[in-house]
Design a protein around this motif. Structure first.
Motif, mmCIF file in Angstrom:
data_model
loop_
_atom_site.group_PDB
_atom_site.id
_atom_site.type_symbol
_atom_site.label_atom_id
_atom_site.label_comp_id
_atom_site.label_asym_id
_atom_site.label_seq_id
_atom_site.Cartn_x
_atom_site.Cartn_y
_atom_site.Cartn_z
ATOM 1 N N ARG A 247 45.867 34.941 29.985
ATOM 2 C CA ARG A 247 44.732 35.067 30.907
ATOM 3 C C ARG A 247 44.430 36.663 31.374
ATOM 4 N N LEU A 248 43.283 36.852 31.778
ATOM 5 C CA LEU A 248 43.368 38.231 32.603
ATOM 6 C C LEU A 248 43.600 38.126 34.000
ATOM 7 N N ALA A 249 44.110 39.170 34.363
ATOM 8 C CA ALA A 249 44.461 39.253 35.914
ATOM 9 C C ALA A 249 44.453 40.769 36.395
ATOM 10 N N LEU A 250 44.201 40.733 37.660
ATOM 11 C CA LEU A 250 44.068 42.113 38.432
ATOM 12 C C LEU A 250 45.379 42.066 39.233
ATOM 13 N N GLY A 251 46.091 43.478 39.214
ATOM 14 C CA GLY A 251 47.104 43.657 39.985
ATOM 15 C C GLY A 251 46.862 45.122 40.689
ATOM 16 N N VAL A 252 47.841 45.433 41.575
ATOM 17 C CA VAL A 252 47.879 46.881 42.208
ATOM 18 C C VAL A 252 49.505 47.079 41.936
ATOM 19 N N ASN A 253 49.577 48.231 41.208
ATOM 20 C CA ASN A 253 51.113 48.711 41.348
ATOM 21 C C ASN A 253 51.646 48.871 42.612
ATOM 22 N N ARG A 254 52.562 48.216 43.295
ATOM 23 C CA ARG A 254 53.245 48.079 44.310
ATOM 24 C C ARG A 254 52.310 47.875 45.496
ATOM 25 N N GLY A 255 51.436 46.972 45.191
ATOM 26 C CA GLY A 255 50.502 46.444 46.241
ATOM 27 C C GLY A 255 49.555 45.229 45.770
ATOM 28 N N SER A 256 48.850 44.809 46.730
ATOM 29 C CA SER A 256 48.059 43.468 46.582
ATOM 30 C C SER A 256 46.648 43.711 45.984
ATOM 31 N N ALA A 257 46.494 43.196 45.054
ATOM 32 C CA ALA A 257 45.051 43.062 44.353
ATOM 33 C C ALA A 257 44.056 42.263 45.146
ATOM 34 N N ALA A 258 44.740 41.370 45.646
ATOM 35 C CA ALA A 258 43.848 40.310 46.439
ATOM 36 C C ALA A 258 43.346 41.152 47.529
ATOM 37 N N ASP A 259 44.227 41.798 48.374
ATOM 38 C CA ASP A 259 44.157 42.435 49.694
ATOM 39 C C ASP A 259 43.076 43.737 49.286
ATOM 40 N N ALA A 260 43.353 44.478 48.291
ATOM 41 C CA ALA A 260 42.640 45.647 48.006
ATOM 42 C C ALA A 260 41.127 45.387 47.532
ATOM 43 N N LEU A 261 41.005 44.335 46.960
ATOM 44 C CA LEU A 261 39.587 43.734 46.287
ATOM 45 C C LEU A 261 39.078 42.852 47.149
ATOM 46 N N GLY A 262 39.750 42.293 48.157
ATOM 47 C CA GLY A 262 39.165 41.234 49.040
ATOM 48 C C GLY A 262 38.861 40.210 48.302
ATOM 49 N N LEU A 263 39.788 39.759 47.409
ATOM 50 C CA LEU A 263 39.497 38.476 46.621
ATOM 51 C C LEU A 263 40.514 37.174 46.829
ATOM 52 N N GLY A 264 39.811 36.025 46.833
ATOM 53 C CA GLY A 264 40.500 34.917 46.709
ATOM 54 C C GLY A 264 39.904 33.789 45.912
ATOM 55 N N VAL A 265 40.904 32.688 45.825
ATOM 56 C CA VAL A 265 40.356 31.719 44.842
ATOM 57 C C VAL A 265 38.794 31.263 44.910
ATOM 58 N N GLY A 266 38.166 31.073 43.980
ATOM 59 C CA GLY A 266 36.846 30.886 43.580
ATOM 60 C C GLY A 266 35.806 32.013 43.639
ATOM 61 N N ASP A 267 36.386 33.153 43.949
ATOM 62 C CA ASP A 267 35.521 34.456 43.954
ATOM 63 C C ASP A 267 35.025 34.780 42.634
ATOM 64 N N GLU A 268 33.951 35.108 42.448
ATOM 65 C CA GLU A 268 33.294 35.781 41.095
ATOM 66 C C GLU A 268 33.696 37.252 41.028
ATOM 67 N N VAL A 269 34.177 37.497 39.728
ATOM 68 C CA VAL A 269 34.285 38.931 39.285
ATOM 69 C C VAL A 269 33.794 39.090 37.940
ATOM 70 N N VAL A 270 33.129 40.281 37.899
ATOM 71 C CA VAL A 270 32.438 40.608 36.670
ATOM 72 C C VAL A 270 33.374 41.538 35.924
ATOM 73 N N ILE A 271 33.497 41.889 34.568
ATOM 74 C CA ILE A 271 34.270 42.639 33.853
ATOM 75 C C ILE A 271 33.162 43.263 32.783
ATOM 76 N N ARG A 272 33.014 44.448 32.687
ATOM 77 C CA ARG A 272 31.977 45.068 31.864
ATOM 78 C C ARG A 272 32.471 46.457 31.234
ATOM 79 N N THR A 273 32.138 46.993 30.156
ATOM 80 C CA THR A 273 32.359 48.021 29.599
ATOM 81 C C THR A 273 31.482 49.263 30.345
#
Length: 118
Positions: free
Chosen positions: A92-118
């Protein structure tokens, strides 16, 4: 010793949300956040098209913001504090932050929509 036996017929299979591919976009949903703040998505890494893979970067849209994000194999592939998009061991795809929290940095929680595009 572990407790009362369960009737296997009472078990219910939970289905994960399915990502949608819409042209050059993958519309996915946050399905989990681990204790480090890594954000698991419903999208499968194989859903990334070859152009995006060759480019090595994607635009990640969430919460009304768009961020250019590198596709990386490891957290060490990006600078400390940088966001990355990576494939988990389950594919699966995942978002992370090196030595940090992607959830905090991006303001994301379970159920939130994310769009990935070129």
């Amino acid at each position: 010793d572990a407790g009362e036996p369960l009737d296997p017929g009472s078990l219910v299979r939970l289905e994960l949300p399915v990502a949608r591919v819409e042209g050059d976009r993958i519309v996915t949903e946050v399905v989990g956040v681990d204790r480090f703040g890594n954000v698991s998505l419903s999208a499968i890494a194989d859903e990334l098209d070859s152009d995006l893979r060759a480019r090595g970067r994607a635009v990640v849209e969430s919460g009304g913001e768009a961020r250019e994000t590198p596709l990386a194999r490891t957290f060490g592939d990006v600078d400390e504090g940088a966001t990355l998009l990576y494939a988990t061991s389950s594919g699966r795809l995942a978002l992370g932050v090196n030595r940090g929290s992607a959830a905090d940095a991006l303001g994301l929680g379970v159920g939130d929509e994310v769009v990935i595009r070129t």
